[in-house]
Design an enzyme around this catalytic site. Structure first.
Site, PDB file in Angstrom:
ATOM      1  N   ASP A 177       0.871  -1.172   0.000  1.00 30.09           N
ATOM      2  CA  ASP A 177       0.000   0.000   0.000  1.00 30.09           C
ATOM      3  C   ASP A 177       0.908   1.221   0.000  1.00 30.09           C
ATOM      4  O   ASP A 177       1.572   1.513   1.001  1.00 30.09           O
ATOM      5  CB  ASP A 177      -0.911  -0.013   1.223  1.00 30.09           C
ATOM      6  CG  ASP A 177      -1.888   1.155   1.260  1.00 30.09           C
ATOM      7  OD1 ASP A 177      -1.656   2.173   0.569  1.00 30.09           O
ATOM      8  OD2 ASP A 177      -2.887   1.053   1.988  1.00 30.09           O
ATOM      9  N   ASN A 205       3.922   2.652 -10.212  1.00 27.01           N
ATOM     10  CA  ASN A 205       2.776   2.513 -11.108  1.00 27.01           C
ATOM     11  C   ASN A 205       1.438   2.680 -10.407  1.00 27.01           C
ATOM     12  O   ASN A 205       0.413   2.779 -11.070  1.00 27.01           O
ATOM     13  CB  ASN A 205       2.831   1.146 -11.801  1.00 27.01           C
ATOM     14  CG  ASN A 205       1.787   1.007 -12.869  1.00 27.01           C
ATOM     15  OD1 ASN A 205       1.609   1.893 -13.684  1.00 27.01           O
ATOM     16  ND2 ASN A 205       1.084  -0.106 -12.852  1.00 27.01           N
ATOM     17  N   ARG A 240      11.739   7.177  -1.781  1.00 27.48           N
ATOM     18  CA  ARG A 240      12.605   7.487  -0.641  1.00 27.48           C
ATOM     19  C   ARG A 240      13.065   6.208   0.059  1.00 27.48           C
ATOM     20  O   ARG A 240      14.244   6.065   0.392  1.00 27.48           O
ATOM     21  CB  ARG A 240      11.870   8.399   0.344  1.00 27.48           C
ATOM     22  CG  ARG A 240      12.732   8.798   1.531  1.00 27.48           C
ATOM     23  CD  ARG A 240      12.038   9.771   2.444  1.00 27.48           C
ATOM     24  NE  ARG A 240      10.946   9.101   3.158  1.00 27.48           N
ATOM     25  CZ  ARG A 240      10.046   9.723   3.891  1.00 27.48           C
ATOM     26  NH1 ARG A 240      10.080  11.037   3.996  1.00 27.48           N
ATOM     27  NH2 ARG A 240       9.117   9.067   4.524  1.00 27.48           N
ATOM     28  N   TYR A 246      -7.412  13.917 -10.898  1.00 28.46           N
ATOM     29  CA  TYR A 246      -6.379  13.019 -11.426  1.00 28.46           C
ATOM     30  C   TYR A 246      -5.282  13.821 -12.124  1.00 28.46           C
ATOM     31  O   TYR A 246      -4.096  13.614 -11.865  1.00 28.46           O
ATOM     32  CB  TYR A 246      -7.030  12.019 -12.383  1.00 28.46           C
ATOM     33  CG  TYR A 246      -6.077  11.044 -13.017  1.00 28.46           C
ATOM     34  CD1 TYR A 246      -5.470  10.041 -12.269  1.00 28.46           C
ATOM     35  CD2 TYR A 246      -5.794  11.103 -14.383  1.00 28.46           C
ATOM     36  CE1 TYR A 246      -4.611   9.130 -12.857  1.00 28.46           C
ATOM     37  CE2 TYR A 246      -4.940  10.193 -14.983  1.00 28.46           C
ATOM     38  CZ  TYR A 246      -4.351   9.211 -14.217  1.00 28.46           C
ATOM     39  OH  TYR A 246      -3.499   8.311 -14.804  1.00 28.46           O
ATOM     40  N   LYS A 284      -1.336  14.133 -11.001  1.00 24.40           N
ATOM     41  CA  LYS A 284      -0.265  13.650 -11.880  1.00 24.40           C
ATOM     42  C   LYS A 284       0.670  14.789 -12.296  1.00 24.40           C
ATOM     43  O   LYS A 284       1.868  14.564 -12.502  1.00 24.40           O
ATOM     44  CB  LYS A 284      -0.849  12.931 -13.097  1.00 24.40           C
ATOM     45  CG  LYS A 284      -1.452  11.571 -12.760  1.00 24.40           C
ATOM     46  CD  LYS A 284      -0.405  10.597 -12.250  1.00 24.40           C
ATOM     47  CE  LYS A 284      -0.980   9.191 -12.129  1.00 24.40           C
ATOM     48  NZ  LYS A 284       0.073   8.177 -11.905  1.00 24.40           N
ATOM     49  N   THR A 303      -7.609  -1.040 -19.301  1.00 30.61           N
ATOM     50  CA  THR A 303      -7.519  -1.500 -17.912  1.00 30.61           C
ATOM     51  C   THR A 303      -8.804  -1.077 -17.215  1.00 30.61           C
ATOM     52  O   THR A 303      -9.678  -0.482 -17.840  1.00 30.61           O
ATOM     53  CB  THR A 303      -6.316  -0.835 -17.199  1.00 30.61           C
ATOM     54  OG1 THR A 303      -6.520   0.582 -17.186  1.00 30.61           O
ATOM     55  CG2 THR A 303      -5.001  -1.185 -17.878  1.00 30.61           C
TER      56      THR A 303
END
Length: 176
Positions: A2, A31, A65, A100, A104, A133
């Protein structure tokens, strides 16, 4: 893993580290992404925007990180952050999918900042295209394997000069 929970990311890093041993990680692909609904700048729900930023920006920041020590031991040192042309002002995607797109666009800046901070790494962005998808839907123009092959080709051929850049799944530059 997660990507919104640091404990989950830490567990994933430990698992990968156990598999790699003393070897490094050549490629990291961020991704994970969410797109809740088709909102506009004037109809967006603040919670949806916050959740979008958390998953689409904070998640890749935290994952990267955590994995940087493994990437720095790798030979290729490539970090691919999956973005979208919907985050490009120059492409002018219109008013659709605001939460969205905003999230992004922030991922794009994060990637640029990663490239400026870590001169030894090759972090860059790839737009996978409109893929069939759950997110892309049945009307999308690309089959998942077509996009995946392109992404693998682009990241396999990445050079230091690609750091901070934005490319599509065919390797063409996506304008900011």
């Amino acid at each position: 893993m997660d990507v919104t929970e640091e404990a989950s990311i830490s567990r994933a890093k430990s698992e990968v580290e156990n598999i790699l041993g003393d070897a490094g990680l050549d490629y990291l692909i961020n991704n994970a992404g969410i797109m809740f609904k088709n909102d506009t700048a004037s109809t967006l729900d603040p919670k949806v925007l916050i959740d979008s930023v958390t998953t689409n920006v904070v998640g890749p920041a935290l994952v990267t990180r955590a994995f940087i020590p493994l990437i720095q031991r790798g030979h290729r040192k490539v970090i691919v952050n999956i973005s979208t042309s919907l985050a490009s002002i120059s492409v002018d995607p219109g008013g659709m999918h605001s939460s969205y797109s905003i999230s992004k666009a922030a991922l794009n800046m994060l990637t640029y900042k990663q490239a400026k901070e870590h001169h030894d790494l090759i972090p860059f962005l790839i737009d996978p295209g409109w893929v069939k998808t759950d997110m892309g839907g049945d009307e999308a123009t690309l089959e998942p394997h077509e996009s995946a092959v392109g992404i693998v080709n682009v990241m396999s051929n990445a050079k230091k000069s690609n750091a901070g850049g934005f490319y599509n799944h065919e390797g063409d530059t996506v304008p900011w």
